[in-house]
Design a protein around this motif. Sequence first.
Motif, short mmCIF file in Angstrom:
data_model
loop_
_atom_site.label_atom_id
_atom_site.label_comp_id
_atom_site.label_asym_id
_atom_site.label_seq_id
_atom_site.Cartn_x
_atom_site.Cartn_y
_atom_site.Cartn_z
N ILE A 123 19.37 18.70 65.40
CA ILE A 123 18.30 19.56 65.92
C ILE A 123 16.96 19.19 65.31
CG2 ILE A 123 17.47 21.94 66.08
CD1 ILE A 123 20.51 22.76 66.02
N ALA A 124 16.92 19.07 63.98
CA ALA A 124 15.66 18.73 63.31
C ALA A 124 15.12 17.39 63.79
CB ALA A 124 15.88 18.71 61.79
N SER A 125 16.02 16.44 64.06
CA SER A 125 15.61 15.10 64.49
C SER A 125 15.13 15.06 65.93
CB SER A 125 16.77 14.13 64.32
OG SER A 125 17.22 14.11 62.98
N SER A 126 15.38 16.14 66.67
CA SER A 126 15.03 16.14 68.10
C SER A 126 13.58 16.58 68.35
CB SER A 126 15.98 17.06 68.87
OG SER A 126 15.70 18.43 68.62
N VAL A 127 12.91 17.11 67.31
CA VAL A 127 11.54 17.62 67.48
C VAL A 127 10.63 17.07 66.38
CG1 VAL A 127 12.19 19.75 68.68
CG2 VAL A 127 12.13 19.73 66.17
N ASN A 128 9.34 17.23 66.59
CA ASN A 128 8.35 16.77 65.61
C ASN A 128 7.67 17.92 64.88
OD1 ASN A 128 8.55 13.89 66.15
ND2 ASN A 128 7.70 14.39 68.15
N ILE A 129 8.23 19.12 65.00
CA ILE A 129 7.72 20.27 64.25
C ILE A 129 8.74 20.64 63.17
CG2 ILE A 129 6.20 21.22 66.05
CD1 ILE A 129 8.47 23.13 66.84
N PRO A 130 8.33 21.36 62.13
CA PRO A 130 9.24 21.68 61.03
C PRO A 130 10.43 22.55 61.45
CG PRO A 130 6.97 22.06 60.37
CD PRO A 130 6.95 21.82 61.84
N THR A 131 11.54 22.35 60.75
CA THR A 131 12.75 23.15 60.95
C THR A 131 13.02 23.98 59.70
OG1 THR A 131 13.75 21.51 62.43
CG2 THR A 131 15.25 23.03 61.33
N LEU A 132 13.26 25.28 59.92
CA LEU A 132 13.72 26.17 58.86
C LEU A 132 15.18 26.50 59.12
CD1 LEU A 132 10.62 28.50 58.77
CD2 LEU A 132 11.43 27.23 56.78
N LEU A 133 16.03 26.29 58.13
CA LEU A 133 17.43 26.69 58.23
C LEU A 133 17.52 28.20 58.09
CD1 LEU A 133 18.81 24.09 55.63
CD2 LEU A 133 18.41 23.71 58.07
#
Length: 293
Positions: A123-133
């Motif tokens: 999921i994180a690799s699919s976008v260019n915005i930050p990911t919060l778990l």
Amino acid sequence: MKDFRGTFTALITPFKNDKIDFSSLDRLLKQQLDGGINGFVVNGTTAESPTLSSSEVSELFKHIRSSVGPSVPLIVGTGSNNTAKSIEDSKKAEAMGADAILVVVPYYNKPPQRGLYEHFKAIASSVNIPTLLYNVPGRTVTSLAPETVTNLSKVKGVIGIKEATGKIDLASEIMKACGKDFVMLSGDDGTYVEFLAAGGHGVISVATHVIPKQMVQWRQWASEGQIEKARTDINKYMNLINLLFVEANPIPVKKALQLMGVIDSASMRLPLVELSPEHTESLHAEMKKVGLV
């Protein structure tokens, strides 16, 4: 990138006649910003995300962005127990203009830790915005292990976690392993001050709907080294915080906001229903006691 250290509200979705009540939402947003809230989660669990359509999420986001302006961080909840769907929703969130995504541990299907790692990484690799778990085993059954969080903290785009176990020792372990740049946000209002005392950076909260100024103040005091002052003050509100979770969130907080006159209706979408009369009575009495109504 915007700053995700702060006091964030996991916004409810006000409904009236089963439609989104934008007038009530506007009053809520004003009350929140006046209370010093730094940003919002849109389409989180508190928003009744399982019952919102994709078009409603888009409509909500556009309305909230328009109301709060470009500088207020907006995090969009895109987690599910289907990795492909979460990727699709995360890409939509990025296209809408979300500042970050909040991705919950997959619920019901109980993946092992290596599955959780691959899920969040994809999921994180699919976008260019930050990911919060988002770790909330009270709702998902499965919990992120500290070593899995540590491994995920090295994945590009994964910047932090909403840690909602209420276990301060677990949060401390994650902080120690992931370093000071990894954003640590509490997802458990009752243990929030202790989370700050352990070195946490802020909160994604439900209680901020009704006591925004207080939640902001506790973080301020903690940053100034006045943690005992924050501990004393949160004790005044602990009964209220507990009552906000006496039935499944967001049932009680919607009733509290209605009692305060912030939203017109406390109605929910099935399978959730409004707060029971006996719990409403207890909540109302406690709100009177702390001066909210």
